[in-house]
Design a protein around this motif. Structure first.
Motif, PDB file in Angstrom:
ATOM      1  N   LEU A 134     -13.456  23.628 -58.927  1.00 32.99           N
ATOM      2  CA  LEU A 134     -13.261  25.088 -58.931  1.00 32.99           C
ATOM      3  C   LEU A 134     -14.487  25.816 -59.459  1.00 32.99           C
ATOM      4  N   ALA A 135     -15.197  25.185 -60.399  1.00 26.76           N
ATOM      5  CA  ALA A 135     -16.424  25.802 -60.901  1.00 26.76           C
ATOM      6  C   ALA A 135     -17.460  25.949 -59.783  1.00 26.76           C
ATOM      7  N   GLY A 136     -17.405  25.040 -58.811  1.00 23.39           N
ATOM      8  CA  GLY A 136     -18.340  25.097 -57.699  1.00 23.39           C
ATOM      9  C   GLY A 136     -17.787  25.776 -56.465  1.00 23.39           C
ATOM     10  N   LEU A 137     -16.613  26.367 -56.560  1.00 26.33           N
ATOM     11  CA  LEU A 137     -15.991  26.996 -55.384  1.00 26.33           C
ATOM     12  C   LEU A 137     -16.854  28.110 -54.784  1.00 26.33           C
ATOM     13  N   PRO A 138     -17.425  29.022 -55.583  1.00 21.45           N
ATOM     14  CA  PRO A 138     -18.274  30.060 -54.964  1.00 21.45           C
ATOM     15  C   PRO A 138     -19.442  29.461 -54.179  1.00 21.45           C
ATOM     16  N   TRP A 139     -20.042  28.415 -54.741  1.00 22.30           N
ATOM     17  CA  TRP A 139     -21.135  27.719 -54.027  1.00 22.30           C
ATOM     18  C   TRP A 139     -20.634  27.148 -52.716  1.00 22.30           C
ATOM     19  N   ALA A 140     -19.478  26.482 -52.740  1.00 26.28           N
ATOM     20  CA  ALA A 140     -18.945  25.844 -51.532  1.00 26.28           C
ATOM     21  C   ALA A 140     -18.622  26.880 -50.459  1.00 26.28           C
ATOM     22  N   LEU A 141     -18.007  27.970 -50.844  1.00 32.63           N
ATOM     23  CA  LEU A 141     -17.641  28.985 -49.861  1.00 32.63           C
ATOM     24  C   LEU A 141     -18.876  29.673 -49.277  1.00 32.63           C
ATOM     25  N   ALA A 142     -19.906  29.850 -50.112  1.00 37.83           N
ATOM     26  CA  ALA A 142     -21.130  30.480 -49.620  1.00 37.83           C
ATOM     27  C   ALA A 142     -21.849  29.598 -48.602  1.00 37.83           C
ATOM     28  N   ARG A 143     -21.630  28.296 -48.695  1.00 37.50           N
ATOM     29  CA  ARG A 143     -22.304  27.350 -47.790  1.00 37.50           C
ATOM     30  C   ARG A 143     -21.347  26.722 -46.785  1.00 37.50           C
ATOM     31  N   ARG A 144     -20.182  27.323 -46.657  1.00 35.22           N
ATOM     32  CA  ARG A 144     -19.181  26.805 -45.722  1.00 35.22           C
ATOM     33  C   ARG A 144     -19.688  26.929 -44.281  1.00 35.22           C
ATOM     34  N   ARG A 145     -19.635  25.817 -43.558  1.00 39.10           N
ATOM     35  CA  ARG A 145     -20.036  25.787 -42.158  1.00 39.10           C
ATOM     36  C   ARG A 145     -19.107  24.825 -41.427  1.00 39.10           C
ATOM     37  N   VAL A 146     -18.145  25.383 -40.681  1.00 35.22           N
ATOM     38  CA  VAL A 146     -17.099  24.565 -40.063  1.00 35.22           C
ATOM     39  C   VAL A 146     -17.702  23.677 -38.980  1.00 35.22           C
ATOM     40  N   LEU A 147     -17.259  22.430 -38.961  1.00 36.34           N
ATOM     41  CA  LEU A 147     -17.751  21.456 -37.991  1.00 36.34           C
ATOM     42  C   LEU A 147     -17.332  21.825 -36.573  1.00 36.34           C
ATOM     43  N   PRO A 148     -18.106  21.414 -35.571  1.00 33.22           N
ATOM     44  CA  PRO A 148     -17.683  21.610 -34.181  1.00 33.22           C
ATOM     45  C   PRO A 148     -16.350  20.930 -33.911  1.00 33.22           C
ATOM     46  N   ARG A 149     -15.600  21.473 -32.949  1.00 34.88           N
ATOM     47  CA  ARG A 149     -14.258  20.954 -32.680  1.00 34.88           C
ATOM     48  C   ARG A 149     -14.274  19.461 -32.380  1.00 34.88           C
ATOM     49  N   ALA A 150     -15.249  18.988 -31.589  1.00 34.39           N
ATOM     50  CA  ALA A 150     -15.289  17.573 -31.230  1.00 34.39           C
ATOM     51  C   ALA A 150     -15.446  16.688 -32.460  1.00 34.39           C
ATOM     52  N   VAL A 151     -16.223  17.149 -33.431  1.00 37.49           N
ATOM     53  CA  VAL A 151     -16.401  16.374 -34.666  1.00 37.49           C
ATOM     54  C   VAL A 151     -15.124  16.398 -35.491  1.00 37.49           C
ATOM     55  N   VAL A 152     -14.483  17.563 -35.590  1.00 38.38           N
ATOM     56  CA  VAL A 152     -13.217  17.662 -36.323  1.00 38.38           C
ATOM     57  C   VAL A 152     -12.189  16.711 -35.722  1.00 38.38           C
ATOM     58  N   GLU A 153     -12.111  16.661 -34.400  1.00 29.18           N
ATOM     59  CA  GLU A 153     -11.146  15.777 -33.746  1.00 29.18           C
ATOM     60  C   GLU A 153     -11.409  14.323 -34.083  1.00 29.18           C
ATOM     61  N   MET A 154     -12.667  13.922 -34.173  1.00 30.48           N
ATOM     62  CA  MET A 154     -12.977  12.542 -34.542  1.00 30.48           C
ATOM     63  C   MET A 154     -12.587  12.260 -35.991  1.00 30.48           C
TER      64      MET A 154
END
Length: 304
Positions: A260-280
């Motif tokens: 939780l201490a790193g949550l702002p960092w994680a959200l600022a660098r959030r980059r959702v994977l392409p659908r094909a990668v998520v499916e794998m």
């Protein structure tokens, strides 16, 4: 002195384990491929420097503090070969393994990561993680072995270009699931990863390990992985799963506070994977059940 193979270097990560490092460097110096050796010392220990001086082909990189897996990034900065093999101070490559890995990578230009078969201890037991990789459910057509969505950080040969394109290891992750994030970013960039058991490496685990500390960091990093790269529905599913695992291990409180201490960092660098990668990823690790469509009950005479 043997002629160094111009196509592969070995980056060795170490931290305050000079005896294990010396054993590993003896094995690496004896390899018929005679690769360039780059030793990354997390913490700049004088004992480590003394060991490295005894080996003709070994080059030392000193990190002022313990950077964890990100120390490998500094080693790769010195790599001038197209391929880089990684090992830790308690692992070393089987003679001929690097030549086989280079031949495979030459044949498959989109293969960014080749994970070796890991033989554990003097008995050469196959690491259970390798058995899981061998049973990968993913479509592996066009690859030299089962397709992977992650890898074992100290048992891979990578294309140096792929490592650099993906940005290397995230410093905040330190040690624990750090290869999962790098693997996902490699796949997002279009690189393939495969398990090739014909390439082998040895692992004689060092007793100098803090298991609880590693569990805390790994659990924290698994929270971050969900928030950094997964679609929100899948991220919520994974967060609950990590919560249960952390509670079962007795590390949930410490891991969650750190995450939780790193949550702002994680959200600022959030980059959702392409659908094909998520499916794998879902096919390998599982995911939430399909979303149910909500049906509205319509009472007789309710419509106007």
């Amino acid at each position: 002195m043997k002629n160094t193979d111009p196509r592969v270097s070995v980056v060795v990560l170490t931290h305050k384990r000079p005896q294990e490092l010396e054993r590993t460097l003896r094995h690496l110096e004896a390899l018929p491929e005679a690769p360039a050796l780059i030793v990354v010392d997390n913490g700049a220990s004088p004992a480590t420097a003394e060991v490295v001086r005894r080996f003709e082909r070994a080059q030392l990189v000193c990190c002022p503090g313990n950077l964890g897996a990100a120390g490998r990034n500094h080693g790769v900065e010195l790599v001038r070969t197209p391929y880089v093999a990684f090992c830790d101070d308690d692992t070393w490559w089987e003679p001929g393994a690097l030549a086989r890995a280079v031949a495979v990578l030459d044949m498959y230009p989109r293969l960014g990561v080749l994970n070796a078969q890991v033989l554990v201890g003097p008995e050469n037991r196959v690491d259970p993680a390798c058995k899981s990789m061998a049973a990968s459910p993913l479509d592996s057509r066009g690859l030299p072995g089962p397709r992977l969505v992650s890898f074992m950080a100290g048992a891979v040969v990578m294309r140096a270009q792929a490592f650099r394109e993906a940005g290397g290891y995230e410093p905040r992750f330190f040690l624990g699931a750090e290869e999962v994030l790098l693997g996902q970013d490699l796949m997002a960039a279009g690189w393939d990863m495969a398990y090739v058991p014909a390439v082998q490496t040895h692992h004689h685990p060092s007793p100098a390990r803090d298991r609880r500390a590693r569990q805390i960091v790994t659990t924290r990093n698994r929270f971050w992985l969900a928030w950094l790269r997964l679609p929100w529905r899948l991220a919520w599913h994974e967060t609950r799963k990590v919560w249960r695992d952390g509670r079962a291990q007795g590390v949930l409180g410490a891991a969650l506070c750190s995450a939780l201490a790193g949550l702002p960092w994680a959200l600022a660098r959030r980059r959702v994977l392409p659908r094909a990668v998520v499916e794998m990823v879902v096919k390998v690790h599982g995911g939430p059940p399909p979303a149910r469509r909500q049906r509205l009950a319509v009472l007789p005479g309710a419509q106007r």
